[in-house]
Design a protein around this motif. Structure first.
Motif, mmCIF file in Angstrom:
data_model
loop_
_atom_site.group_PDB
_atom_site.id
_atom_site.type_symbol
_atom_site.label_atom_id
_atom_site.label_comp_id
_atom_site.label_asym_id
_atom_site.label_seq_id
_atom_site.Cartn_x
_atom_site.Cartn_y
_atom_site.Cartn_z
ATOM 1 N N PRO A 238 -29.546 40.699 36.587
ATOM 2 C CA PRO A 238 -30.707 40.977 37.447
ATOM 3 C C PRO A 238 -31.976 40.322 36.872
ATOM 4 O O PRO A 238 -32.022 39.994 35.684
ATOM 5 C CB PRO A 238 -30.821 42.503 37.409
ATOM 6 C CG PRO A 238 -29.996 42.948 36.264
ATOM 7 C CD PRO A 238 -28.968 41.917 36.015
ATOM 8 N N HIS A 239 -32.991 40.153 37.734
ATOM 9 C CA HIS A 239 -34.170 39.389 37.316
ATOM 10 C C HIS A 239 -34.931 40.051 36.182
ATOM 11 O O HIS A 239 -35.598 39.379 35.402
ATOM 12 C CB HIS A 239 -35.092 39.173 38.518
ATOM 13 C CG HIS A 239 -34.494 38.227 39.507
ATOM 14 N ND1 HIS A 239 -34.256 36.900 39.197
ATOM 15 C CD2 HIS A 239 -34.042 38.417 40.767
ATOM 16 C CE1 HIS A 239 -33.696 36.317 40.243
ATOM 17 N NE2 HIS A 239 -33.546 37.213 41.208
ATOM 18 N N ASP A 240 -34.850 41.385 36.117
ATOM 19 C CA ASP A 240 -35.620 42.060 35.067
ATOM 20 C C ASP A 240 -34.914 42.020 33.718
ATOM 21 O O ASP A 240 -35.361 42.650 32.768
ATOM 22 C CB ASP A 240 -35.924 43.502 35.469
ATOM 23 C CG ASP A 240 -34.657 44.282 35.783
ATOM 24 O OD1 ASP A 240 -33.655 43.641 36.151
ATOM 25 O OD2 ASP A 240 -34.650 45.515 35.650
ATOM 26 N N LYS A 241 -33.790 41.321 33.648
ATOM 27 C CA LYS A 241 -33.093 41.202 32.360
ATOM 28 C C LYS A 241 -32.967 39.724 31.995
ATOM 29 O O LYS A 241 -31.908 39.116 32.198
ATOM 30 C CB LYS A 241 -31.686 41.809 32.436
ATOM 31 C CG LYS A 241 -31.644 43.219 32.951
ATOM 32 C CD LYS A 241 -31.665 44.227 31.822
ATOM 33 C CE LYS A 241 -31.377 45.592 32.414
ATOM 34 N NZ LYS A 241 -32.039 46.667 31.722
ATOM 35 N N PRO A 242 -34.038 39.125 31.499
ATOM 36 C CA PRO A 242 -33.946 37.710 31.142
ATOM 37 C C PRO A 242 -33.005 37.513 29.948
ATOM 38 O O PRO A 242 -32.966 38.340 29.040
ATOM 39 C CB PRO A 242 -35.387 37.351 30.766
ATOM 40 C CG PRO A 242 -36.020 38.644 30.389
ATOM 41 C CD PRO A 242 -35.341 39.707 31.192
ATOM 42 N N ILE A 243 -32.235 36.458 29.998
ATOM 43 C CA ILE A 243 -31.289 36.164 28.921
ATOM 44 C C ILE A 243 -31.861 35.030 28.077
ATOM 45 O O ILE A 243 -32.187 33.967 28.609
ATOM 46 C CB ILE A 243 -29.928 35.725 29.505
ATOM 47 C CG1 ILE A 243 -29.375 36.784 30.454
ATOM 48 C CG2 ILE A 243 -28.941 35.425 28.382
ATOM 49 C CD1 ILE A 243 -29.040 38.102 29.820
ATOM 50 N N ASP A 244 -32.006 35.261 26.778
ATOM 51 C CA ASP A 244 -32.491 34.163 25.945
ATOM 52 C C ASP A 244 -31.415 33.589 25.039
ATOM 53 O O ASP A 244 -31.565 32.515 24.496
ATOM 54 C CB ASP A 244 -33.722 34.592 25.133
ATOM 55 C CG ASP A 244 -33.427 35.753 24.203
ATOM 56 O OD1 ASP A 244 -32.244 36.134 24.094
ATOM 57 O OD2 ASP A 244 -34.374 36.272 23.591
ATOM 58 N N THR A 245 -30.324 34.313 24.862
ATOM 59 C CA THR A 245 -29.308 33.834 23.934
ATOM 60 C C THR A 245 -27.917 33.926 24.569
ATOM 61 O O THR A 245 -27.550 34.968 25.101
ATOM 62 C CB THR A 245 -29.302 34.688 22.652
ATOM 63 O OG1 THR A 245 -30.631 34.751 22.150
ATOM 64 C CG2 THR A 245 -28.394 34.092 21.600
ATOM 65 N N VAL A 246 -27.218 32.794 24.509
ATOM 66 C CA VAL A 246 -25.820 32.800 24.914
ATOM 67 C C VAL A 246 -24.992 32.740 23.642
ATOM 68 O O VAL A 246 -25.207 31.876 22.795
ATOM 69 C CB VAL A 246 -25.486 31.593 25.801
ATOM 70 C CG1 VAL A 246 -23.984 31.506 26.029
ATOM 71 C CG2 VAL A 246 -26.212 31.700 27.127
ATOM 72 N N ILE A 247 -24.102 33.707 23.485
ATOM 73 C CA ILE A 247 -23.251 33.681 22.298
ATOM 74 C C ILE A 247 -21.845 33.290 22.729
ATOM 75 O O ILE A 247 -21.279 33.867 23.658
ATOM 76 C CB ILE A 247 -23.244 35.055 21.603
ATOM 77 C CG1 ILE A 247 -24.645 35.382 21.088
ATOM 78 C CG2 ILE A 247 -22.245 35.069 20.454
ATOM 79 C CD1 ILE A 247 -24.770 36.743 20.479
ATOM 80 N N LEU A 248 -21.332 32.274 22.069
ATOM 81 C CA LEU A 248 -19.985 31.819 22.364
ATOM 82 C C LEU A 248 -19.067 32.425 21.314
ATOM 83 O O LEU A 248 -19.188 32.141 20.125
ATOM 84 C CB LEU A 248 -19.949 30.288 22.300
ATOM 85 C CG LEU A 248 -19.102 29.625 23.366
ATOM 86 C CD1 LEU A 248 -19.484 30.133 24.742
ATOM 87 C CD2 LEU A 248 -19.266 28.132 23.287
ATOM 88 N N ASN A 249 -18.174 33.273 21.762
ATOM 89 C CA ASN A 249 -17.363 34.045 20.825
ATOM 90 C C ASN A 249 -16.120 33.273 20.424
ATOM 91 O O ASN A 249 -15.162 33.170 21.181
ATOM 92 C CB ASN A 249 -16.999 35.377 21.481
ATOM 93 C CG ASN A 249 -16.271 36.304 20.540
ATOM 94 O OD1 ASN A 249 -15.887 35.913 19.437
ATOM 95 N ND2 ASN A 249 -16.097 37.531 20.964
ATOM 96 N N GLY A 250 -16.159 32.731 19.213
ATOM 97 C CA GLY A 250 -14.971 32.056 18.688
ATOM 98 C C GLY A 250 -14.498 32.751 17.427
ATOM 99 O O GLY A 250 -13.863 32.145 16.569
ATOM 100 N N ALA A 251 -14.851 34.030 17.311
ATOM 101 C CA ALA A 251 -14.520 34.750 16.077
ATOM 102 C C ALA A 251 -13.014 34.948 15.947
ATOM 103 O O ALA A 251 -12.442 34.775 14.883
ATOM 104 C CB ALA A 251 -15.215 36.110 16.075
ATOM 105 N N GLU A 252 -12.389 35.263 17.045
ATOM 106 C CA GLU A 252 -10.953 35.573 17.063
ATOM 107 C C GLU A 252 -10.550 36.426 15.867
ATOM 108 O O GLU A 252 -9.799 35.999 14.990
ATOM 109 C CB GLU A 252 -10.102 34.302 17.113
ATOM 110 C CG GLU A 252 -8.684 34.609 17.554
ATOM 111 C CD GLU A 252 -7.943 33.370 18.053
ATOM 112 O OE1 GLU A 252 -7.933 32.374 17.337
ATOM 113 O OE2 GLU A 252 -7.400 33.420 19.164
ATOM 114 N N CYS A 253 -11.097 37.631 15.858
ATOM 115 C CA CYS A 253 -10.867 38.499 14.704
ATOM 116 C C CYS A 253 -9.534 39.221 14.786
ATOM 117 O O CYS A 253 -9.115 39.867 13.834
ATOM 118 C CB CYS A 253 -11.998 39.520 14.600
ATOM 119 S SG CYS A 253 -12.174 40.519 16.078
ATOM 120 N N GLU A 254 -8.850 39.168 15.916
ATOM 121 C CA GLU A 254 -7.541 39.804 16.036
ATOM 122 C C GLU A 254 -6.554 39.109 15.101
ATOM 123 O O GLU A 254 -6.452 37.878 15.109
ATOM 124 C CB GLU A 254 -7.023 39.679 17.485
ATOM 125 C CG GLU A 254 -7.540 40.737 18.427
ATOM 126 C CD GLU A 254 -6.718 42.010 18.403
ATOM 127 O OE1 GLU A 254 -5.820 42.118 17.546
ATOM 128 O OE2 GLU A 254 -6.978 42.902 19.231
#
Lengths: 450, 267, 339, 191
Positions: free
Chosen positions: A154-170
């Motif tokens: 929604p517009h009231d939730k600006p996103i400043d960071t995209v995190i690309l999850n490559g942790a693969e902790c499983e």
């Protein structure tokens, strides 16, 4: 582009044996199309897709066979060309029953893809979102949340960071690792598409420090790209791949209780999802296949396979040389959060990140022992809960009491049950309690509506 | 009696009486001038309770429990000292019906025990049917059948349910038809049936006959034989599942023998 | 709840499907291993009595456990070794000269009344061994406080040069007697302190040899069966309390290190207060628990009129009772909660 | 110092519940939930303090001058019971929130022998007015401490799994006994 160590570290977590060496050397190999595929309509979180083909119809690779049904839903496409044989009820890994389209495959090499959007940087964001939606992309980390919804905050939730999850902790799983190693450049472009859609300032790629070559591959791929991409190296540990913990490690922000990553300006996407977005946008290919790790001590030849959805688990295991010893447990997904399945006649789907076959010596055996109050689960819980107490409340059917001590904050990562010396099925207790809370809330809702 | 003795006896009487009087009058005045209106039924229900203030009901005293009954519709059966008589009187007062016209009993609509119905996998987890059902759809081959982890037996207030060979059974003699087991069963296969009804179809599987046969040797296969051999209208088909219409009196019990999978049984 | 895989069928359970490999049996075994040095020291200093009481307590505990489980028609739990641990711990908390039948009675009380009545391991609210010790102490005060003759009091220094200490007293007992009678508090020579550390003194079987106990404690810490929080908080509180007392009034109190080395403090702090079932689960709770144990111990030890010279077992029992409340008040901050 | 010792004595050493075994009824009855236990504690502290003060006055200004000490028990019961009633009514009228929190426990306290016990013990010890009131207050404090600790334990044993014959009150009493054992350590600290 720069590489840094993640500046924060969440409290709790565990350090299991990873066993990733079983499959991490084997390059992604394409699984030959099986003669028959059963494509489930519910491979994602939310409402199942609506079947839009009928028996006898000819489909091409990429043809729409299930329409998105509601806002939180995702469309389903034919993974191979062939003929629709039947529409049946099929069982998913979680035991839920849903409709599935059975396709008799016919390798004619024909495809029915979308029109590629090569100039995505100059394309309207809404069109890109629609493309991601019509390609049926859902989070490939395990939960399967429709990506289009995630990318429409929604517009009231600006996103400043995209995190690309490559942790693969499983433990055991290596599919994300192989994808990063072999498709680093595509992942980077996928990440940039996400960044473009959300208008985010930065992209942070999170990788655990036990995958140095994945870090190098991503560094190399990102080097020629623009500023604003950063690789964050996380210390190896579980659950580093959990959304909330990862956001905290990288940005120091805590997702509020009951909140979503977008409440702190973040969106976390799995690297596999990023690759799928790249394929959907740049090549117009809908999400019809994914990389699945077939591994475990009980499988003959562990491998990372590129599998069309609808291929049964049995076919995967057969392709990997069958089982080695008496297999005790088959897990769809990773051993920490995946689902044990009761049979191999289950079709793969968008969230199937791996298939782990374990002999009886390697698996957890739950028991009905009482909690001995050692407090190890309390130290292990990354959410700051008291699993011992929660499980005792739930055992005594005091669901309200459990809810008061933050039952609903449990992320079901399984760290507590992993360390429990009494081998209590803590996660199962939590799920049972949560089901109870949900039922009560639904009842209360119905009451107020009345 | 000399005056000393009279004084000795009278003085205490006088003083205690006086104290009592003062206190009584002040209490009466206090009650009059500081009265707070509340639901008169609370006081009436309090009267019906034994007044032991034992707290055994989980509330702080009888008045509090009475308030809970009147205001929050609390369960009226919590008072142990009062016993059945107390429950009945409160039931009468509150207008809660104590019993229905026809005596009913709970019945588990499944007869697939561990001998006749197969299990698909070994379940390793908590002893709770709903929890087991949530894991890969439950270990029973039949997705309609009784899982046998005893959730119903644990909620039964009169211990009328036992688990035998992985199958729940209700003891008709003990059952009070409270419906708690019905609410807790994840597969919804416990139903209230008339206690007097002689025979039942003990199967809940709506699958086709062939599919039922694969997983259970005593499931209803939808062969319709009972509709032919039984009383007119006593057996009704719901897709591939037969069930008894309890409004029709049963006279011909030979259907029990005719049923190929023997899922029509006496209770 | 019994996982079996007889046929081709897979096992299905909830996640997680792997485990780190710890178990209750292993934890109990570790405790037993850690108690071995103390047991050896007890055998060395007290001879046959140590063996006798340990054997009797352990055997009775295990037998009681078995009998209770049979009577309750529950699964047998001797295999988890918790009964053996309780037995050994109880034996280490008894004076060497205690008659065998009292040890038997104590063991039955520990397992029967303090543990199995509640449903077995994990459900008990008080440390069984300590509750049994307190039970014996109150019921048979005489036998529980008569000690064999160690000549340890020869190492005491008194300004007047008169050693007026009844033979067969523990160091703490001697101090308390002196305080009660208004006599001068005995001082300890270096040799005396060394003997306290080694364990050549009067006291319960397992509590005297601080040295042996510390070896075991180090093993427990290394195996991560216990964490440092409770013992550290406990001993630190005792030291601080004793230091303050000593500074305020050196005439009627002893140096803090005597408090540390004498009585059951080390045994209590490392082996009894750390009992998982009856101590808090969070680290903050453990610290509070330890501090509480320390304060109560010192109150019982140092208040002049108190009936008992030693307060470790009562202190831990008292804090056991508070554990549910501590657990309730000391939960961790939930991730994402407003602080 | 004297007052401090009085408090310690009444709270820990001669705890009303755990060493004098007074007030067992509410101790067992209202110890199922911490919330209600807290309410009970508040009410008991309040009533016992007031009752000790009032009964002291009664004893010294009425019974003693008239040489009617043998009527002690009778009058005390009478006075305490009506006092509680009066407080209950007044509270309901003037401080409804406090009544909502404590009021429901007041009728229960009428039958709490700890209140009468405190009053009678006071007279036996021959305390002055201040000491009497303080004794009432600290005895109630001891009751509150025991009740709160016990409620914590009770919540734990409610989730325990005792054999059938020990379920319920039986196991609660065993626990109370063991708790009493734990309090024995304080014996003698204050005479």
């Amino acid at each position: 582009m720069k590489t840094v160590s993640a500046p924060y570290q969440f409290k709790g977590g565990i350090h299991p044996d990873y066993h990733k060496e079983l499959a991490w050397k084997s390059a992604i190999e394409r699984m030959p199309n099986p003669s028959e595929l059963t494509v489930p309509m519910s491979q994602h979180l939310g409402a199942p897709a609506k079947v839009c083909v009928s028996p006898g119809d000819a489909v091409k690779k990429g043809s729409l066979i299930g329409e998105q049904n509601g806002f939180i839903s995702a469309s389903v496409h034919a993974p191979v060309s062939g003929t629709v044989k039947a529409v049946v009820q099929s069982c998913s890994a979680t035991g839920r029953s849903c409709q599935a389209v059975v396709i008799e495959s016919m390798d004619d090499g024909e495809t029915e893809y979308f029109e590629p959007i090569v100039e995505w940087l100059h394309t309207h964001k809404e069109r890109l979102r629609n493309r991601i939606g019509e390609a049926g992309i859902a989070g490939m980390g395990g939960a399967g949340f429709p990506t289009r919804v995630k990318l429409s905050p929604p517009h009231d939730k600006p996103i400043d960071t995209v995190i690309l999850n490559g942790a693969e902790c499983e433990p055991y799983l290596t599919s994300d690792y192989r994808v990063m190693l072999e498709h680093a450049d595509k992942i980077c472009i996928g990440a940039e598409i996400i960044q473009h859609i959300l208008g985010a300032k930065t992209v942070r790629i999170a990788i655990e420090d036990n995958k140095p070559d994945a870090v190098r591959a991503m560094e190399k791929a990102c080097a020629q790209e623009r500023q604003g991409i950063e690789i964050d190296i996380l210390p190896t540990g579980y659950p580093q791949g959990s959304e909330k913990q990862q956001i905290y490690n990288i940005t120091g922000r805590e997702v509020p209780r009951g909140g979503l990553p977008m409440d702190v300006g973040c969106v976390v996407e799995n690297v596999g999802t990023s690759l799928a977005i790249y394929e959907a946008v740049v090549h117009g290919q809908p999400l019809i296949e994914r990389v699945i790790t077939v591994t475990g001590e009980a499988v003959e030849r562990p491998a990372n396979l590129l599998v069309p959805f609808g291929t049964s688990y049995r076919k995967l295991v057969e392709h990997c040389g069958g089982v080695r010893e008496s297999v005790a447990k088959v897990i769809s997904g990773g051993p920490m959060m995946g689902f044990a399945v009761g049979s191999l006649e289950i079709p793969t789907g968008k969230t199937t990140s791996g298939l782990v076959l374990l002999p009886s010596g390697c698996i957890q055996q739950f028991s009905s022992q009482a909690c001995i109050g050692c407090g190890r689960c309390v130290d292990a819980c990354p959410m700051g809960l008291v699993p011992s107490e929660l499980s005792q409340f739930i055992e005594a059917d005091d669901i309200e009491g459990a809810e008061r001590i933050a039952l609903m904050d449990c992320i079901e990562c399984g760290s507590c049950a992993f360390v429990c010396p009494a081998h209590r099925p803590l996660v199962q207790h939590m799920r049972r309690g949560k089901t109870g809370v949900m039922a009560r809330r639904a009842a209360a809702d119905a009451q107020t509506r009345k | 009696m000399d005056s000393e003795t009279i004084k000795f006896i009278l003085t205490p009487f006088l003083w205690v009486g006086l104290t009592g009087l003062v206190i009584g009058v002040s209490l009466a005045l206090a009650a009059k001038y500081m009265a707070v209106r509340e639901d008169p039924r609370i006081a009436q229900v309090t009267e019906l309770l034994p007044g032991a203030n034992c707290g055994g009901c989980g509330f702080a005293g009888c008045a509090e429990y009475a308030k809970a009954i009147v205001v929050d519709n609390a369960d009226i059966t919590l008072c142990a000292p009062g016993g059945a008589a107390c429950v009945d009187s409160i039931a009468a007062f509150m207008g809660v019906s104590a019993g229905s016209v026809e005596k009913m009993t709970a019945l588990v609509m499944c007869c697939g025990d561990d001998e006749s119905a197969e299990r698909r996998f070994s379940y390793n987890g908590i002893n709770d049917c709903a929890a087991a059902d949530a894991l890969a759809g439950g270990d029973k081959g039949c997705t309609y059948g009784c899982l046998g982890y005893g959730s119903c037996a644990r909620v039964c207030p009169v211990n009328a349910i036992i688990i035998e060979k992985g199958l729940a059974r209700v003891n008709k003699a003990l059952c009070i038809a409270c419906g708690k087991c019905i609410a807790v069963c994840p597969r919804k296969l416990i139903k209230l049936v008339p206690t007097a009804a002689p025979i039942h179809v003990l199967c809940n599987s709506k699958d086709k006959g062939a599919d039922v046969k694969k997983v259970c040797s005593s499931g209803c296969i939808g062969c319709r034989l009972c509709t032919k051999f039984g009383d007119e209208g006593a057996f009704v088909m719901d897709g591939f599942l037969a069930h008894v219409d309890y409004s029709v009196p049963i006279t011909r019990e030979e259907v029990i023998e005719k049923c190929p999978s023997k899922c029509i049984r006496r209770n | 709840m019994k996982p079996e895989n007889t046929s081709e069928r897979f096992i299905v359970s909830s996640s997680p499907h792997i485990h780190e490999g710890s178990s209750v049996e292993r934890i109990m075994l570790d405790v037993l291993i850690a108690l071995t040095p103390a047991l050896a020291a007890a055998c060395y200093f007290f001879g046959f009595d140590a063996l006798r009481l340990t054997a009797v307590c352990t055997a009775t505990s295990i037998a009681t456990e078995w009998l209770c489980r049979v009577m309750m028609r529950r699964n047998r739990s001797i295999g988890d070794l918790s009964a053996a641990v309780t037995g050994v711990l109880l034996a280490l908390n008894l004076p060497p000269s205690l008659p065998t039948w009292m040890a038997v009675l104590g063991s039955i009380f520990a397992i029967g009344i303090c543990k199995q009545i509640f449903g077995g391991l994990g459900y008990n609210v008080f440390n069984p061994a300590l509750a049994a010790r307190a039970f014996l102490l109150i019921s048979f005060t005489g036998m529980m406080t008569s000690w064999s003759d160690s000549d340890w009091s020869a190492t005491l220094t008194l300004n007047e040069g008169v050693i007026d200490i009844a033979t067969g007293a523990t160091p703490l007992g001697a101090i308390k007697d002196a305080v009660k009678a208004g006599r001068e508090i005995p001082g300890f020579t270096l040799a005396g302190v060394a003997r306290l550390f080694i364990g050549d003194t009067n006291g319960c079987l397992g509590e005297t040899s601080v040295f042996a106990l510390l070896i075991g404690a180090a093993y427990l810490l290394y195996r991560r069966v216990i964490t440092w929080h409770i013992p550290a908080a406990y001993t630190a509180t005792v030291v601080i309390f004793a230091t303050v007392l000593y500074c305020v009034n050196p005439q009627t109190s002893v140096m803090p290190h005597i408090h540390l080395l004498s009585g059951g403090l080390v045994l209590g702090a490392f082996f009894m207060a750390t009992d998982m079932v009856t101590s808090p689960v969070t680290k903050r709770g453990m610290l509070i628990f330890g501090v509480g144990c320390g304060v109560v111990t010192m109150v019982i030890r140092t208040v002049k009129t108190g009936a008992y010279p030693e307060g470790v077992s009562f202190a831990i029992l008292f804090m056991n009772a508070l554990t549910p409340l501590i657990n309730r008040g000391c939960r961790n901050r939930v991730f994402g909660a407003k602080s | 110092m004297e007052y401090l010792l009085l408090i310690v004595s009444a709270v820990l050493v001669n705890n009303f519940v755990l060493s004098r075994f007074l007030g067992i009824c509410p101790f067992l009855g209202v110890s199922k939930k911490l919330h209600t236990a807290m309410g009970m504690c508040g009410a008991v502290i309040f009533v016992m303090t007031v009752a000790c003060a009032v009964t002291w006055c009664l004893q010294n200004f009425l019974l003693k001058p008239l040489e009617l000490e043998f009527l002690q028990t009778l009058t005390f019961i009478l006075v305490i019971a009506s006092l509680v009633q009066l407080i209950d009514i007044a509270m309901k009228r003037f401080v409804p929130p406090l009544h909502a929190a404590l009021g429901i426990f007041l009728p229960l306290i009428t039958t709490n022998c700890a209140v009468l016990g405190a009053a009678v013990l006071n007279m036996k010890q021959g305390y002055g007015f201040v000491k009497s009131t303080l004794f009432g207050f600290s005895a109630a404090l001891g009751f509150a401490l025991a009740l709160v600790i016990y409620t914590g334990l009770r919540e734990k044993i409610d989730r325990a799994d005792p054999p059938r014959c020990f379920q319920g009150v039986a196991i609660a009493l065993v626990t109370a006994g063991l708790l009493s054992l734990a309090f024995m350590g304080f014996s003698g600290i204050v005479k």
